[in-house]
Design a protein around this motif. Structure first.
Motif, mmCIF file in Angstrom:
data_model
loop_
_atom_site.group_PDB
_atom_site.id
_atom_site.type_symbol
_atom_site.label_atom_id
_atom_site.label_comp_id
_atom_site.label_asym_id
_atom_site.label_seq_id
_atom_site.Cartn_x
_atom_site.Cartn_y
_atom_site.Cartn_z
ATOM 1 N N TYR A 242 0.845 -1.197 0.000
ATOM 2 C CA TYR A 242 0.000 0.000 0.000
ATOM 3 C C TYR A 242 0.879 1.245 0.000
ATOM 4 O O TYR A 242 1.840 1.352 0.763
ATOM 5 C CB TYR A 242 -0.897 -0.012 1.236
ATOM 6 N N TRP A 243 0.531 2.220 -0.839
ATOM 7 C CA TRP A 243 1.223 3.508 -0.873
ATOM 8 C C TRP A 243 0.260 4.547 -1.410
ATOM 9 O O TRP A 243 -0.404 4.331 -2.428
ATOM 10 C CB TRP A 243 2.447 3.426 -1.778
ATOM 11 N N ARG A 244 0.142 5.670 -0.712
ATOM 12 C CA ARG A 244 -0.737 6.740 -1.158
ATOM 13 C C ARG A 244 -0.071 8.093 -0.934
ATOM 14 O O ARG A 244 0.543 8.341 0.099
ATOM 15 C CB ARG A 244 -2.073 6.728 -0.388
ATOM 16 N N ASP A 245 -0.234 8.955 -1.922
ATOM 17 C CA ASP A 245 0.120 10.363 -1.780
ATOM 18 C C ASP A 245 -1.186 11.106 -1.510
ATOM 19 O O ASP A 245 -2.018 11.243 -2.404
ATOM 20 C CB ASP A 245 0.775 10.876 -3.059
ATOM 21 N N VAL A 246 -1.381 11.538 -0.271
ATOM 22 C CA VAL A 246 -2.644 12.188 0.093
ATOM 23 C C VAL A 246 -2.492 13.700 -0.085
ATOM 24 O O VAL A 246 -2.610 14.479 0.860
ATOM 25 C CB VAL A 246 -3.077 11.832 1.531
ATOM 26 N N GLY A 247 -2.264 14.098 -1.315
ATOM 27 C CA GLY A 247 -1.947 15.481 -1.599
ATOM 28 C C GLY A 247 -3.133 16.361 -1.902
ATOM 29 O O GLY A 247 -2.973 17.571 -2.089
#
Length: 386
Positions: A242-247
């Motif tokens: 899992y990897w997310r950029d919560v930009g």
């Protein structure tokens, strides 16, 4: 100073302007997430779980919260005499001083810090991504391939590839092309902004980049293409977790709400990789006799006297009698006073939704409603965006 095999440089200076009101007063890595955490906790915890005990945190935009939150690094076990967490803001010299002008420049200006540990490898990571990763596996891959730079990559849908730095690699994993947000991507391997460099190679590259007056002093835009042109040994490390950029507000909201799914892709309850936090010690949360709480995360120090459904209540949040909170995120210390209603909204730290106020919308075609830290939603205000 004791020599270290690998130290980490954590980039935490970004404003995160696309998060709007959530970052008007604090840097993006300091934004609360998942009830009891802040976004920077995930990168710091990855370091601890990977036995990387020396972390330089490069801060710039509104540093007060991060300075206070990081403290001595003790909550992450990063308060060792021969290591630890070090806050590294821009500073003045006899030649003058300036803000960091790019990701590469921020590391360049801390060469003395890195040299003091004389590392073989330097791990460059970001403080504003959500993921769980064992950096030791990436380092082992780096060594096995005799790489001079290893870039962690993740598969993304082709239609989203133009949002990322895209890596093209040969069958051995060696990088042959790097494209920053290409209009016509020829690969679906997206850079995660996680790099392992041989320190001598990085040191030389930073100095060469600094001498280039046309450079933006950015790893993705400048340093990596320069090393490719020099035919250095660059490899792509494939990450499958899992990897997310919560930009953005939408991505931040969706990543939080996904924690409430029974089979959440990001398992914050896993014992395999602990997530550490400097959350203050609060009393247990209190749920009143007339309260209703369904499918929600309710953290320590919260008081719930009304209804909470499918929501996340961070530490010290308050929901008053007769109030209703649905599909929403209350950040630390947020208050929803009696009779108020909050739907599909994010309520900032210590913000107040006043008595009988309505905030948000059930209409999923409307944007997520957001009120910033310490702000108030007035009585009988109904809004699709604050």
């Amino acid at each position: 100073m004791r020599k270290k095999e690998c130290i980490a440089m954590l980039l935490a200076g970004g404003q995160g302007s696309r998060l709007g009101a959530l970052t008007s007063k604090i840097a993006k890595p300091a934004v609360a997430f998942g009830g009891k955490y802040r976004i920077i906790d995930f990168s710091l915890s990855n370091c601890v779980n990977s036995n990387i005990d020396t972390v330089g945190v490069l801060i710039q935009y509104r540093p007060l919260m991060l300075n206070s939150y990081l403290g001595t690094g003790a909550p992450w076990d990063l308060d060792e005499q021969e290591g630890g967490v070090f806050v590294l803001p821009p500073y003045a010299t006899q030649e003058g001083g300036a803000w960091y002008s790019g990701t590469a420049d921020s590391v360049l200006k801390n060469i003395d810090f890195i040299d003091s540990y004389n590392p073989e490898y330097v791990l460059i990571i970001s403080g504003d991504h959500l993921y769980t990763m064992d950096y030791n596996r990436m380092l082992e891959f780096h060594k096995q391939n005799q790489a001079e730079l290893t870039v962690s990559v993740i598969e993304v849908p082709l239609e989203e590839a133009s949002r990322f730095g895209i890596i093209t690699a040969d069958p051995t994993g060696r990088i042959v092309k790097f494209s920053e947000k290409p209009a016509q991507p020829d690969s679906t391997l997206a850079s995660m902004g996680i790099y392992i460099f041989d320190w001598p190679v990085l040191r030389s590259a930073l100095q060469a980049d600094a001498a280039n007056e046309e450079s933006e002093h950015d790893f993705g835009k400048n340093v990596i293409p320069m090393l490719l042109a020099q035919r250095r040994r660059l490899f792509a490390y494939a990450f499958s977790g899992y990897w997310r950029d919560v930009g953005t507000i939408d991505s931040y909201y969706e990543a939080n709400m996904a924690l409430l799914d029974e089979n959440s892709e990001f398992d914050i309850f896993s014992n395999n990789a602990n997530i550490y936090s400097n959350a203050n010690i609060f009393p247990p949360h209190y749920v009143g006799e007339q309260a209703v709480v369904q499918n929600s995360l309710v953290c320590n120090g919260c008081t719930v006297l009304g209804e909470v459904r499918n929501s996340i209540l961070s530490t010290e949040a308050y929901v008053g009698p007769g109030a209703k909170v649905e599909d929403s995120i209350l950040l630390p210390g947020a208050r929803v006073e009696s009779g108020a209603r909050v739907m599909r909204a994010i309520v900032g730290e210590r913000a107040v939704v006043e008595v009988n106020a309505y905030f948000g919308s059930q209409d999923k075609e409307q944007p997520i409603a957001v009120v910033g830290d310490n702000e108030h939603v007035a009585d009988d205000l109904w809004s699709g965006r604050y």
